[in-house]
Write a protein that holds these residues in place. Structure first.
Motif, PDB file in Angstrom:
ATOM      1  N   VAL A  84       0.815  -1.223   0.000  1.00  0.00           N
ATOM      2  CA  VAL A  84       0.000   0.000   0.000  1.00  0.00           C
ATOM      3  C   VAL A  84       0.849   1.273   0.000  1.00  0.00           C
ATOM      4  CG1 VAL A  84      -1.686   1.350   1.316  1.00  0.00           C
ATOM      5  CG2 VAL A  84      -2.035  -1.103   0.998  1.00  0.00           C
ATOM      6  N   PRO A  85       1.914   1.371   0.828  1.00  0.00           N
ATOM      7  CA  PRO A  85       2.697   2.625   0.824  1.00  0.00           C
ATOM      8  C   PRO A  85       3.246   3.000  -0.544  1.00  0.00           C
ATOM      9  CG  PRO A  85       3.232   1.337   2.764  1.00  0.00           C
ATOM     10  CD  PRO A  85       2.370   0.467   1.906  1.00  0.00           C
ATOM     11  N   ILE A  86       3.801   2.043  -1.277  1.00  0.00           N
ATOM     12  CA  ILE A  86       4.355   2.390  -2.589  1.00  0.00           C
ATOM     13  C   ILE A  86       3.240   2.566  -3.622  1.00  0.00           C
ATOM     14  CG2 ILE A  86       4.713   0.042  -3.510  1.00  0.00           C
ATOM     15  CD1 ILE A  86       7.478   1.056  -4.478  1.00  0.00           C
ATOM     16  N   ALA A  87       2.128   1.852  -3.462  1.00  0.00           N
ATOM     17  CA  ALA A  87       0.999   2.040  -4.375  1.00  0.00           C
ATOM     18  C   ALA A  87       0.405   3.432  -4.204  1.00  0.00           C
ATOM     19  CB  ALA A  87      -0.058   0.974  -4.130  1.00  0.00           C
ATOM     20  N   THR A  88       0.406   3.935  -2.980  1.00  0.00           N
ATOM     21  CA  THR A  88      -0.147   5.264  -2.696  1.00  0.00           C
ATOM     22  C   THR A  88       0.617   6.349  -3.438  1.00  0.00           C
ATOM     23  OG1 THR A  88      -0.859   4.514  -0.511  1.00  0.00           O
ATOM     24  CG2 THR A  88      -0.733   6.889  -0.863  1.00  0.00           C
ATOM     25  N   LEU A  89       1.899   6.141  -3.699  1.00  0.00           N
ATOM     26  CA  LEU A  89       2.694   7.114  -4.453  1.00  0.00           C
ATOM     27  C   LEU A  89       2.223   7.218  -5.895  1.00  0.00           C
ATOM     28  CD1 LEU A  89       6.302   6.219  -3.221  1.00  0.00           C
ATOM     29  CD2 LEU A  89       4.816   8.045  -2.382  1.00  0.00           C
ATOM     30  N   ASN A  90       1.643   6.128  -6.414  1.00  0.00           N
ATOM     31  CA  ASN A  90       1.131   6.095  -7.788  1.00  0.00           C
ATOM     32  C   ASN A  90       2.216   6.510  -8.782  1.00  0.00           C
ATOM     33  OD1 ASN A  90      -0.809   5.574  -9.722  1.00  0.00           O
ATOM     34  ND2 ASN A  90      -1.712   7.629  -9.613  1.00  0.00           N
ATOM     35  N   ASP A  91       3.423   5.978  -8.545  1.00  0.00           N
ATOM     36  CA  ASP A  91       4.602   6.355  -9.320  1.00  0.00           C
ATOM     37  C   ASP A  91       5.213   5.084  -9.920  1.00  0.00           C
ATOM     38  OD1 ASP A  91       7.186   7.113 -10.173  1.00  0.00           O
ATOM     39  OD2 ASP A  91       7.247   8.751  -8.723  1.00  0.00           O
ATOM     40  N   ILE A  92       4.916   4.812 -11.190  1.00  0.00           N
ATOM     41  CA  ILE A  92       5.367   3.582 -11.828  1.00  0.00           C
ATOM     42  C   ILE A  92       6.894   3.484 -11.891  1.00  0.00           C
ATOM     43  CG2 ILE A  92       5.279   2.178 -13.926  1.00  0.00           C
ATOM     44  CD1 ILE A  92       2.675   2.303 -12.288  1.00  0.00           C
ATOM     45  N   PRO A  93       7.634   4.555 -12.240  1.00  0.00           N
ATOM     46  CA  PRO A  93       9.101   4.436 -12.243  1.00  0.00           C
ATOM     47  C   PRO A  93       9.669   3.994 -10.888  1.00  0.00           C
ATOM     48  CG  PRO A  93       8.442   6.382 -13.458  1.00  0.00           C
ATOM     49  CD  PRO A  93       7.194   5.853 -12.805  1.00  0.00           C
ATOM     50  N   LYS A  94       9.091   4.473  -9.795  1.00  0.00           N
ATOM     51  CA  LYS A  94       9.586   4.057  -8.480  1.00  0.00           C
ATOM     52  C   LYS A  94       9.293   2.577  -8.220  1.00  0.00           C
ATOM     53  CE  LYS A  94       9.775   8.422  -5.971  1.00  0.00           C
ATOM     54  NZ  LYS A  94       9.353   9.182  -4.772  1.00  0.00           N
ATOM     55  N   ILE A  95       8.139   2.114  -8.655  1.00  0.00           N
ATOM     56  CA  ILE A  95       7.804   0.693  -8.487  1.00  0.00           C
ATOM     57  C   ILE A  95       8.763  -0.169  -9.292  1.00  0.00           C
ATOM     58  CG2 ILE A  95       6.064  -1.072  -8.959  1.00  0.00           C
ATOM     59  CD1 ILE A  95       3.936   1.047  -8.335  1.00  0.00           C
ATOM     60  N   VAL A  96       9.015   0.236 -10.524  1.00  0.00           N
ATOM     61  CA  VAL A  96       9.962  -0.499 -11.371  1.00  0.00           C
ATOM     62  C   VAL A  96      11.350  -0.494 -10.744  1.00  0.00           C
ATOM     63  CG1 VAL A  96      11.090  -0.537 -13.628  1.00  0.00           C
ATOM     64  CG2 VAL A  96       8.626  -0.094 -13.467  1.00  0.00           C
ATOM     65  N   ASP A  97      11.739   0.638 -10.172  1.00  0.00           N
ATOM     66  CA  ASP A  97      13.037   0.734  -9.506  1.00  0.00           C
ATOM     67  C   ASP A  97      13.097  -0.202  -8.298  1.00  0.00           C
ATOM     68  OD1 ASP A  97      15.653   1.928  -9.005  1.00  0.00           O
ATOM     69  OD2 ASP A  97      14.698   2.961  -7.328  1.00  0.00           O
ATOM     70  N   CYS A  98      12.026  -0.266  -7.547  1.00  0.00           N
ATOM     71  CA  CYS A  98      11.963  -1.167  -6.392  1.00  0.00           C
ATOM     72  C   CYS A  98      12.129  -2.622  -6.832  1.00  0.00           C
ATOM     73  CB  CYS A  98      10.637  -0.981  -5.657  1.00  0.00           C
ATOM     74  SG  CYS A  98      10.404  -2.096  -4.246  1.00  0.00           S
ATOM     75  N   LEU A  99      11.472  -2.992  -7.903  1.00  0.00           N
ATOM     76  CA  LEU A  99      11.584  -4.361  -8.402  1.00  0.00           C
ATOM     77  C   LEU A  99      12.985  -4.643  -8.943  1.00  0.00           C
ATOM     78  CD1 LEU A  99       8.126  -4.681 -10.198  1.00  0.00           C
ATOM     79  CD2 LEU A  99       8.803  -5.695  -8.017  1.00  0.00           C
ATOM     80  N   ALA A 100      13.630  -3.629  -9.497  1.00  0.00           N
ATOM     81  CA  ALA A 100      15.008  -3.791  -9.968  1.00  0.00           C
ATOM     82  C   ALA A 100      15.948  -4.033  -8.786  1.00  0.00           C
ATOM     83  CB  ALA A 100      15.445  -2.559 -10.755  1.00  0.00           C
ATOM     84  N   ILE A 101      15.704  -3.336  -7.689  1.00  0.00           N
ATOM     85  CA  ILE A 101      16.514  -3.553  -6.481  1.00  0.00           C
ATOM     86  C   ILE A 101      16.281  -4.960  -5.945  1.00  0.00           C
ATOM     87  CG2 ILE A 101      16.789  -2.848  -4.068  1.00  0.00           C
ATOM     88  CD1 ILE A 101      16.276   0.024  -4.963  1.00  0.00           C
ATOM     89  N   LEU A 102      15.041  -5.426  -6.017  1.00  0.00           N
ATOM     90  CA  LEU A 102      14.750  -6.793  -5.601  1.00  0.00           C
ATOM     91  C   LEU A 102      15.568  -7.789  -6.426  1.00  0.00           C
ATOM     92  CD1 LEU A 102      13.172  -8.956  -4.052  1.00  0.00           C
ATOM     93  CD2 LEU A 102      11.329  -8.716  -5.749  1.00  0.00           C
TER      94      LEU A 102
END
Length: 353
Positions: free
Chosen positions: A249-267
């Motif tokens: 929920v916290p990252i979804a609330t940002l509604n920022d696709i580049p940040k989500i993609v970046d998070c998955l890249a770090i994973l």
């Protein structure tokens, strides 16, 4: 009793409502050659009287002079335990009759295993079924980096191994911390059978009374784990860390696709380092498969939480469009099938069956 083969260690604190069931479930085990070490941590209800009402010679009852907390109580129990093998038990849970026998047999067969957990059934305070916890055993090592799949009262461990890694060393999230430390030096395993009912009681420390403290400690453990693989200077945004813990929920609330993609890249980077780091529990194929399922789960959760059209854009960016479409289609067909199971249509009337 003399020379038991196993110590069952159970801390007690104001557990009178469930204590009879917990004690009976241990005393009625098919495996009988054990000592039952019960340590009361300053209870103010009828817990002490309940324990003292039992006359079974296998029970060793010890009382703390004051309330010292679960970690200190467990460490005292480890020191007092007569046996090398110790099975954990909680005062509000129920062990199935063959739990100790199955775990004992496994540990005797595999002398390299330092910690053995099992699956469990989660129940309400009244004992009603909530869910089954049947995580894939091959994925335990990888996922222990991000969350604790191991239910504390299901474990059996070796006393020497626990003492070697420093025993319980945190006041909260003490079990997660111990399991992680053991997994860094010794083989851990999970027995893929449901052998315990785990009760969601109103007096639970980790889910009710000290939920905030446990959550803070869990995040601290996860960050420690990540730095083990990524280096001591590794840092990560709070919403990324929560996402990797499956709190999306916290990252979804940002509604920022580049940040989500970046998070998955770090994973992916973390997964690569886990796969490269020597460990007795490492299996590169299992790690890769566990990572695929983890990423898939995160994307699917975010797909449900993001607004249109960003949820669709997320699928495009993560190359999950076809996969999520199939999953969503399956879920829809399953819901329709379930509705048809409960309702039948006759003469234009809906009849509940």
């Amino acid at each position: 009793m003399s020379n038991p083969k196993l110590t069952v260690l159970m801390p007690v604190y104001n557990a009178a409502s469930y204590l009879h069931e917990a004690i009976d479930s241990i005393l009625q085990q098919t495996f009988r050659d054990f000592e039952f070490l019960i340590i009361d941590d300053g209870s103010t209800d009828q817990s002490i009287a309940i324990v003292q009402s039992y006359k079974d010679p296998r029970i060793r009852f010890v009382r703390n002079e004051t309330n010292v907390g679960i970690a200190a109580t467990l460490n005292r129990g480890i020191e007092l335990a007569s046996c090398e093998l110790i099975a954990r038990m909680d005062a509000d849970d129920i062990s199935y009759p063959d739990r100790l026998q199955k775990q004992y047999d496994y540990m005797m067969h595999d002398s390299a295993c330092a910690l053995l957990s099992t699956w469990c059934r989660v129940v309400t305070a009244a004992g009603k079924h909530v869910r089954l916890e049947r995580y894939t055993s091959r994925f335990f090592y990888y996922n222990l980096t991000f969350e604790c799949w191991i239910y504390h009262p299901t474990v059996m461990f070796r006393k020497a191994a626990v003492k070697e890694v420093g025993m319980y060393s945190m006041p909260y999230s003490e079990d997660y911390d111990l399991f992680w430390k053991l997994a860094q030096k010794f083989r851990i395993a999970n027995l893929g059978e449901i052998l315990l009912d785990y009760r969601l009681s109103p007096t639970s420390l980790n889910t009710v009374l000290r939920k905030k403290e446990y959550d803070v400690a869990n995040r601290k453990n996860v960050l420690r784990n990540l730095r083990h693989y990524m280096g001591n200077d590794f840092s990560i945004p709070e919403e990324y860390l929560e996402c990797l813990r499956h709190h999306t929920v916290p990252i979804a609330t940002l509604n920022d696709i580049p940040k989500i993609v970046d998070c998955l890249a770090i994973l992916e980077q973390i997964t690569e380092q886990i796969s490269k780091t020597p460990n007795v529990n490492r299996n590169e194929n299992d790690i890769a498969e566990a990572a695929w399922f983890k990423r898939d789960f995160i994307v699917y959760q975010l797909f449900q939480e993001l607004p249109w059209p960003n949820n669709l854009w997320l699928l495009v960016k993560t190359r999950k469009l076809n996969h999520i479409t199939r999953k969503t289609s399956y879920a829809l067909r399953w819901r329709i099938k379930k509705i048809k199971h409960y309702f039948s249509f006759s003469n234009n009337k809906v009849i509940l069956i």
